[in-house]
Design a protein around this motif. Structure first.
Motif, PDB file in Angstrom:
ATOM      1  N   ASP A 134       0.825  -1.207   0.000  1.00 54.62           N
ATOM      2  CA  ASP A 134       0.000   0.000   0.000  1.00 54.62           C
ATOM      3  C   ASP A 134       0.861   1.260   0.000  1.00 54.62           C
ATOM      4  O   ASP A 134       0.554   2.245  -0.689  1.00 54.62           O
ATOM      5  CB  ASP A 134      -0.927   0.003   1.219  1.00 54.62           C
ATOM      6  N   LEU A 135       1.945   1.231   0.776  1.00 57.56           N
ATOM      7  CA  LEU A 135       2.836   2.396   0.823  1.00 57.56           C
ATOM      8  C   LEU A 135       3.502   2.640  -0.520  1.00 57.56           C
ATOM      9  O   LEU A 135       3.622   3.787  -0.965  1.00 57.56           O
ATOM     10  CB  LEU A 135       3.897   2.182   1.904  1.00 57.56           C
ATOM     11  N   SER A 136       3.912   1.554  -1.194  1.00 59.93           N
ATOM     12  CA  SER A 136       4.540   1.719  -2.510  1.00 59.93           C
ATOM     13  C   SER A 136       3.546   2.279  -3.530  1.00 59.93           C
ATOM     14  O   SER A 136       3.917   3.071  -4.402  1.00 59.93           O
ATOM     15  CB  SER A 136       5.099   0.381  -2.998  1.00 59.93           C
ATOM     16  N   LEU A 137       2.266   1.903  -3.422  1.00 55.21           N
ATOM     17  CA  LEU A 137       1.249   2.452  -4.318  1.00 55.21           C
ATOM     18  C   LEU A 137       1.035   3.941  -4.059  1.00 55.21           C
ATOM     19  O   LEU A 137       0.913   4.740  -4.989  1.00 55.21           O
ATOM     20  CB  LEU A 137      -0.062   1.687  -4.154  1.00 55.21           C
ATOM     21  N   ARG A 138       0.995   4.326  -2.782  1.00 55.97           N
ATOM     22  CA  ARG A 138       0.780   5.735  -2.442  1.00 55.97           C
ATOM     23  C   ARG A 138       1.952   6.608  -2.878  1.00 55.97           C
ATOM     24  O   ARG A 138       1.767   7.763  -3.274  1.00 55.97           O
ATOM     25  CB  ARG A 138       0.569   5.878  -0.934  1.00 55.97           C
ATOM     26  N   LEU A 139       3.160   6.054  -2.803  1.00 56.63           N
ATOM     27  CA  LEU A 139       4.344   6.827  -3.173  1.00 56.63           C
ATOM     28  C   LEU A 139       4.646   6.761  -4.672  1.00 56.63           C
ATOM     29  O   LEU A 139       5.597   7.388  -5.138  1.00 56.63           O
ATOM     30  CB  LEU A 139       5.563   6.319  -2.390  1.00 56.63           C
ATOM     31  N   GLY A 140       3.866   5.989  -5.412  1.00 55.20           N
ATOM     32  CA  GLY A 140       4.111   5.846  -6.846  1.00 55.20           C
ATOM     33  C   GLY A 140       5.337   5.013  -7.166  1.00 55.20           C
ATOM     34  O   GLY A 140       5.938   5.166  -8.227  1.00 55.20           O
ATOM     35  N   LEU A 141       5.711   4.105  -6.253  1.00 58.90           N
ATOM     36  CA  LEU A 141       6.906   3.284  -6.428  1.00 58.90           C
ATOM     37  C   LEU A 141       6.588   1.833  -6.776  1.00 58.90           C
ATOM     38  O   LEU A 141       7.501   1.030  -6.954  1.00 58.90           O
ATOM     39  CB  LEU A 141       7.747   3.308  -5.143  1.00 58.90           C
ATOM     40  N   TYR A 142       5.291   1.518  -6.851  1.00 59.36           N
ATOM     41  CA  TYR A 142       4.914   0.132  -7.128  1.00 59.36           C
ATOM     42  C   TYR A 142       5.310  -0.245  -8.553  1.00 59.36           C
ATOM     43  O   TYR A 142       5.217   0.560  -9.480  1.00 59.36           O
ATOM     44  CB  TYR A 142       3.415  -0.057  -6.933  1.00 59.36           C
TER      45      TYR A 142
END
Length: 283
Positions: A134-142
């Motif tokens: 979820d954090l990677s999705l929010r930061l645009g790093l997924y």
């Protein structure tokens, strides 16, 4: 406190050791032997259930050629290097700075901060799968190499700091005090006094982290979806066909994927052993 050296034990113990060691080594090597043999077989051998016998169809050149020509394994290996090398540099660099601060300076919360670094290593990483995703999705790093590198650095820095702090703490503090008296600032002491002394430990830590990250399968499949950023450990599963299991190609790809960390270990074997034994004896 320490185990008795095997040469000083009783004759029955030495005999048992000499018998048990080859057996344990063979059992440990059995999966590797099976993968190596499967990488040399034809599809017919696997279909007939010949998993442990010698191949009836030797397809050494065919299997390894097919891995490189019919699959994107070269792209996966390149992605693994793009993930592993920055992670090693980032995690080891941060660990050196944190280890220097925790090993040299004496401040009130020193032990608490150190325990926080150590405690993070005891958290099962599987329970972090959902929040990290979820954090990677929010930061645009997924689904990006950058995201995988940053999360690997975050997870590896705790262990690396624990490793480096203990080595730096064992250094003679008289050298640090002498450098301060000579007028060197803290960065000069860190760069010119401490780092040269812990160079073997740095080499050992770099080899360990390289192996950990290169062999990682969990985070490469959790944080990456497309082939554009998939490391080789996650990409091996794509070597199977959609309808037919091509285990001979998967095995050949596994052998190819294992070569870089094995080569790194043998190239840096002296430094690795020296780093692990640094400070093991005095005088």
């Amino acid at each position: 406190m320490f185990p008795t050296p095997i040469a000083k034990t009783s004759a029955p113990t030495r005999w048992l050791y000499q018998v048990a060691l080859p057996i344990a080594l063979l059992v440990w090597l059995l999966p590797i032997i099976a993968v190596a043999l499967t990488s040399l077989r034809g599809q017919g051998d696997i279909a007939s259930g010949n998993y442990w016998g010698l191949p009836t169809q030797w397809q050494v050149i065919e299997n390894y050629t097919a891995v490189f020509t019919n699959t994107p394994i070269l792209r996966y290996i390149g992605n693994s290097f793009l993930v592993t090398l920055p992670t090693v540099i980032g995690a080891v660099s941060l660990a050196c700075l944190a280890g220097y601060a925790l090993g040299v300076y004496r401040f009130k919360l020193n032990l608490l901060v150190f325990f926080i670094f150590v405690g993070g290593n005891f958290v099962p990483f599987q329970i972090l799968m959902v929040p990290v995703r979820d954090l990677s999705l929010r930061l645009g790093l997924y689904d990006s190499i950058t995201g995988l590198v940053l999360f690997h650095i975050a997870f590896q820095t705790g262990f690396c700091t624990f490793f480096m702090r203990n080595f730096i703490r064992d250094l003679p503090m008289e050298l640090v005090e002498a450098a301060r008296i000579e007028g060197a600032n803290e960065f000069q002491i860190f760069w010119r006094v401490v780092l040269p002394l812990v160079r073997p430990a740095l080499a050992a830590l770099a080899v360990l982290v390289f192996t950990f990250i290169w062999n990682d399968y969990f985070w490469s499949t959790v944080l990456i979806q497309g082939d554009h950023a998939m490391p080789v450990t996650g990409g091996l599963k794509s070597l199977n066909g959609m309808w037919v299991a091509q285990w001979h190609l998967v095995s050949a790809g596994s052998i190819v994927a294992a070569l870089p960390p094995v080569a790194i270990f043998f190239l840096m074997q002296k430094q690795f052993i020296a780093g692990l034994t640094l400070g093991a004896s005095k005088g």
